[in-house]
Design an enzyme around this catalytic site. Sequence first.
Site, PDB file in Angstrom:
ATOM      1  N   HIS A   5      -3.043 -14.811  14.109  1.00 28.05           N
ATOM      2  CA  HIS A   5      -4.423 -15.228  13.861  1.00 28.05           C
ATOM      3  C   HIS A   5      -5.353 -14.051  13.603  1.00 28.05           C
ATOM      4  O   HIS A   5      -6.413 -14.220  13.001  1.00 28.05           O
ATOM      5  CB  HIS A   5      -4.950 -16.054  15.045  1.00 28.05           C
ATOM      6  CG  HIS A   5      -5.122 -15.279  16.319  1.00 28.05           C
ATOM      7  ND1 HIS A   5      -4.092 -15.067  17.212  1.00 28.05           N
ATOM      8  CD2 HIS A   5      -6.210 -14.650  16.844  1.00 28.05           C
ATOM      9  CE1 HIS A   5      -4.539 -14.350  18.229  1.00 28.05           C
ATOM     10  NE2 HIS A   5      -5.818 -14.087  18.036  1.00 28.05           N
ATOM     11  N   HIS A  33     -14.351  -7.799  24.562  1.00 27.73           N
ATOM     12  CA  HIS A  33     -13.584  -8.939  25.084  1.00 27.73           C
ATOM     13  C   HIS A  33     -12.343  -8.426  25.809  1.00 27.73           C
ATOM     14  O   HIS A  33     -11.833  -7.347  25.505  1.00 27.73           O
ATOM     15  CB  HIS A  33     -13.208  -9.948  23.991  1.00 27.73           C
ATOM     16  CG  HIS A  33     -12.207  -9.494  22.976  1.00 27.73           C
ATOM     17  ND1 HIS A  33     -12.334  -8.344  22.231  1.00 27.73           N
ATOM     18  CD2 HIS A  33     -11.051 -10.067  22.551  1.00 27.73           C
ATOM     19  CE1 HIS A  33     -11.314  -8.237  21.406  1.00 27.73           C
ATOM     20  NE2 HIS A  33     -10.515  -9.253  21.585  1.00 27.73           N
TER      21      HIS A  33
END
Length: 313
Positions: A115, A179
Site C-alpha cells: 500500500h 506516526h
Amino acid sequence: MSILVECMSHTPLQGHFDPAPEIVADVRDVTAAARERVRAFNPELVVVFAPDHFNGFFYDLMPPFCVGAAASGVGDYGTPVGDLLVPADIARRMVESVLAADIDVSISYRMQVDHGAAQALEHLIGGLDTYPVVPVFINAAAPPLGTLRRSRLLGEAIGHFLRQTGKRVLVIGSGGISHEPPVPELVSAPKEVAEALIAGRNLTPEARAMRQERVFNAAKAFTAGEAPNMRALNPEWDQAFLARLQNDLLSVDAMNNDEIARDGGKSAHEIRTWVAAFGALSAFGKYDAHVDYYCAIPQWIAGYAFMHAQTAA
C-alpha cells in the site's frame, strides 16, 4: 521537459477505520484536486518513491534503495493487485545513471509493492498501469537506516536523469509524517515474528487478514487513548518538516534518525520518500511548493498531508 511533484501520506486504515465525516470529505476533496493536477499535467512517466511494510522487502536481503524494473502490487488493505506498467529500459538506465553519480542503488526485476506505493498510484493516477511508472523503494522500516541526506542525494541523482529524458515526469513521494503504528522490530521479536521479518513473502489470505486485523485493533486502541506504547502524533514537528521542504531542502541533512524517531515516531522515517521527491525536483532548479492539506488523524495513525510543487516560473 517538465516535472510535477505530488507528495501524500498513505494509510492502510483509510476506508477501514475512518475519522469524522468532515475530515473524510476534506481528504476526498484534496485527493480529487491532486488527481486533477495530474490529469492536466498528463505525465509521460511517473516515478514513485515509497517504503515497504514487510510485504515485498525483508531482512534476507534489505537494500537501502531499490529501483523496480518490473513490479506488481500485493493488494494489501484492499489496494490494487497486479502488474505496474514499468518501462524496464528506463528503469535500467536510471540505475546506471544513479550509480554513475556515486549513489549505491539496487535493481529488481520482480519487485513487490504494497500500500505504500499502490495507494498513492491509485489515488493520484487511477491505478497501477495508467501511465508508465518506475517504483523506487526506500527502506524506512527495517533498521539500520541510511540518513535523510542520502535519500535527498538519491532523489537529486534521479532528478538529473529525469531531466535527460525530456519527458513530462510526475514524481510521487508516498509516506506518513509523524506516526508509529505497531510494526515489530527484529532485535526484540520472538522467533516466529523474526522469521516473518526475514522471509515472510507471499502471505496466505488468512495470514494477511489476521495481520490487518491487528492493525485495525491497534488504531482503535490508539484513538481511544488505550495504546501507551504507541507514540502520539506530533503536528508541530510535521508542520516544521513541511516548511523545510518548502523553504530549505538542504536543512533536512541535519535531521538524524534518533531525533526523527523520538519526535515523529519510528515510522516517521517514511519522510525520506518526500525528501527524495523534492531532491528530484531540486535537480530541475528553483521550485514553488504548496502544502495543500494537513491534519493529525489518530484513526489513521498518521500526520496526514498533501503537498505539491513545480519548478518556479
